[in-house]
Design a protein around this motif. Sequence first.
Motif, short mmCIF file in Angstrom:
data_model
loop_
_atom_site.label_atom_id
_atom_site.label_comp_id
_atom_site.label_asym_id
_atom_site.label_seq_id
_atom_site.Cartn_x
_atom_site.Cartn_y
_atom_site.Cartn_z
N GLY A 19 -6.30 61.16 22.00
CA GLY A 19 -6.38 62.07 20.86
C GLY A 19 -5.80 61.48 19.59
O GLY A 19 -5.55 62.20 18.62
N ILE A 20 -5.58 60.18 19.57
CA ILE A 20 -5.01 59.52 18.39
C ILE A 20 -6.08 59.25 17.34
O ILE A 20 -5.83 59.39 16.14
N LEU A 21 -7.28 58.86 17.79
CA LEU A 21 -8.38 58.61 16.87
C LEU A 21 -9.47 59.64 17.09
O LEU A 21 -9.81 59.95 18.23
N PRO A 22 -10.05 60.15 16.01
CA PRO A 22 -11.23 61.02 16.17
C PRO A 22 -12.42 60.17 16.59
O PRO A 22 -12.42 58.94 16.48
N PHE A 23 -13.45 60.83 17.06
CA PHE A 23 -14.61 60.16 17.61
C PHE A 23 -15.25 59.17 16.63
O PHE A 23 -15.52 58.02 16.97
N GLY A 24 -15.47 59.60 15.41
CA GLY A 24 -16.11 58.73 14.42
C GLY A 24 -15.31 57.47 14.14
O GLY A 24 -15.87 56.38 14.03
N LYS A 25 -14.00 57.61 14.01
CA LYS A 25 -13.14 56.45 13.75
C LYS A 25 -13.09 55.53 14.96
O LYS A 25 -13.04 54.31 14.82
N ALA A 26 -13.12 56.11 16.16
CA ALA A 26 -13.15 55.29 17.37
C ALA A 26 -14.45 54.48 17.44
O ALA A 26 -14.44 53.31 17.82
N CYS A 27 -15.54 55.10 17.04
CA CYS A 27 -16.83 54.38 16.99
C CYS A 27 -16.74 53.20 16.02
O CYS A 27 -17.23 52.11 16.32
N GLU A 28 -16.14 53.45 14.87
CA GLU A 28 -15.99 52.39 13.88
C GLU A 28 -15.14 51.24 14.42
O GLU A 28 -15.48 50.07 14.25
N LEU A 29 -14.01 51.59 15.04
CA LEU A 29 -13.13 50.57 15.60
C LEU A 29 -13.86 49.75 16.67
O LEU A 29 -13.73 48.52 16.71
N ALA A 30 -14.64 50.42 17.49
CA ALA A 30 -15.38 49.74 18.55
C ALA A 30 -16.62 49.02 18.00
O ALA A 30 -17.27 48.29 18.74
N ARG A 34 -22.55 55.95 17.49
CA ARG A 34 -22.00 57.18 18.07
C ARG A 34 -22.61 57.43 19.46
O ARG A 34 -21.92 57.83 20.37
N TYR A 35 -23.89 57.17 19.58
CA TYR A 35 -24.58 57.40 20.84
C TYR A 35 -24.05 56.46 21.93
O TYR A 35 -23.73 56.89 23.04
N ALA A 36 -23.94 55.17 21.61
CA ALA A 36 -23.46 54.20 22.60
C ALA A 36 -22.02 54.47 23.00
O ALA A 36 -21.66 54.39 24.18
N PHE A 37 -21.19 54.84 22.02
CA PHE A 37 -19.79 55.12 22.32
C PHE A 37 -19.68 56.39 23.17
O PHE A 37 -18.88 56.44 24.10
N ALA A 38 -20.50 57.39 22.87
CA ALA A 38 -20.48 58.63 23.66
C ALA A 38 -20.86 58.34 25.11
O ALA A 38 -20.25 58.89 26.04
#
Length: 65
Positions: A19-30, A34-38
């Motif tokens: 819960g440290i990074l929101p989904f969008g920021k986690a996608c950016e970091l990775a 969004r689809y692939a990260f999900a």
Amino acid sequence: PEVEPRLRTELAIALYAQGILPFGKACELAESTRYAFAELVTSRNIPRHYTESDLTPDLEYARGQ
């Protein structure tokens, strides 16, 4: 060359799961869509933290904006 992207992805998953990074920021970091990260998050049985702030870009995308 393969180590850095994998580390970025693993870090993004860990920070999102905690819960440290929101989904969008986690996608950016990775550096992932969004689809692939999900799919990756789902494959690891990590619950999706979907909030109202996540809904806004999804609605904009759906509207073609």
